[in-house]
Design an enzyme around this catalytic site. Sequence first.
Site, PDB file in Angstrom:
ATOM      1  N   HIS A  73      25.889 -20.105  24.139  1.00 31.61           N
ATOM      2  CA  HIS A  73      25.820 -21.514  23.998  1.00 31.61           C
ATOM      3  C   HIS A  73      26.568 -22.391  25.163  1.00 31.61           C
ATOM      4  CE1 HIS A  73      24.319 -20.005  20.449  1.00 31.61           C
ATOM      5  NE2 HIS A  73      25.284 -19.312  20.115  1.00 31.61           N
ATOM      6  N   ARG A 261      18.648 -18.727  25.688  1.00 28.84           N
ATOM      7  CA  ARG A 261      18.259 -17.397  25.289  1.00 28.84           C
ATOM      8  C   ARG A 261      17.995 -16.246  26.883  1.00 28.84           C
ATOM      9  NH1 ARG A 261      15.631 -20.495  21.885  1.00 28.84           N
ATOM     10  NH2 ARG A 261      16.550 -19.853  19.493  1.00 28.84           N
TER      11      ARG A 261
END
Length: 381
Positions: A73, A261
Site C-alpha cells: 500500500h 499488487r
Amino acid sequence: MPSEHPEAEIWLGAHPADPAHVGDGPSKQSLLTRIGEDPVRELGADTAKTYEGRLPFLLKLLAADEPLSLQAHPSAAQAKEGFAREEELRVPIDSPVRNYRDASHKPELIVALTEFHALAGFRCPRQTVEFMDALGVEALSVYRSLLADQPDQAGLRTVFTSWITLPGPALDALLPLVADGLVQYLSTRAQEDGGKFVAEARTLLELGESYPGDAGVLAAMLLNRVTLNPGQGLFLAAGNLHAYLSGTGVEIMANSDNVLRGGLTPKHVDVPELLRVLDFEPAEVTVLDPASDSVELPVRYDTPAPEFALSRSTLADGSSVKLDSAGPQIVLCTDGRVALDDGNTELILERGASVWVPAADPVVAVHARWGAAEVFSATVG
C-alpha cells in the site's frame, strides 16, 4: 451484504464502495449516509473536522482459505500523487487497471482469530542466501551471488525487480527448477539443517501449485514468513510487501482501497508502480501480543496509525468490561454472546454480529452472561 457463497472478507465501515448498514427493516440505513447526515454526532467534533466528515478506519473480518494477493500500500504522499495523476489521465474510478481509488494511505493491522499465516516484509538477505544454498538450485546462483555481494535494500531491489520482470519463457523455465529444489530440500536436506526452512519451502510449493507461472512465487522467497497465534497481531506500514496465506482474523486499516499488487492474483498488476511504493529495507517482523503483558481488559494493539485503534476483550462467564472511548466505535463479537449496555438500552450481540456506536452515545459496557465471549472494539487512534 453477505452472499450465499464463502467470502474471503466482510467489510464493516463506511467505505463508498461497500458501506455497512445500520438497523433493520424500514429503519435500515447505510452507515455512509448516517454519518453524512450528522457527522458531529456520529464521529465527534474533532474526528469530523480532522477527517472531513469521513470515518477514518475500515474494519474487516478476513478468512483466507487460500493465499491472497502479494501486495503493498502507498504512503500518504504517494497516494495523493497517484490519485491526482490517474484523475488527470481520466482513468475511470471503477476501472480494473486503476491503482488509486482515493487519495489516502492504507496502514493496516491484522489480529489472528485462528492460527494465521502470512508473508510480510523483506527478510534479511543473508537468511535468503542461506535458504537458496539449502535448495541447491544452480539456476538461482546468479541471484544468490547478487544478494550475497550486496545484502541490503539495493540488493533486494535488484533481485526482486529481476524476478518480477522475467520474460514468460525464462520464468517458465526457472519455476520448475525451483520446485524441484524445494521438493529435494523437504525430502532430504531439511533433516540436515534441522528443518530450518521447512515452512518457507512448503509455502513456496503451495504458491506454485495455486499460481503456476506467477513471478510472485519467486518474490515470496525474499519475504519473512510469519505465524500468528490467536490474539497476536501484525502491523503493516506503507510499502510493506505482504500476502496473507491462510487463517481467520480481524483486520483494521485506514479507510482506503489503494492496493498495488505484485502477483499471486488474476487481478491487475502494475510492476512499475509497485516498485515505486515498495520499501526494500530488510527487517525482522514484530508480532504484537499485548495480552501477554497485561491482565486488564480491554487490551489494545498499539500502532503508529492515527486513523484507527483496535482493542480486544476476552471475557469469562459472568464478567463485564467497559469500552473506554470518546469517539465512534464498531464493536464486533467474535466468540460467544454478549449484552451491550449504555445505561439506557441493552443490545444482545451474537457471534459474528457487530454494532455501530456513535461518538455521542454514552460509554458502553459489555457483559458476558451466557458463557465466555470475545469482542473487538475499533475506534479512531
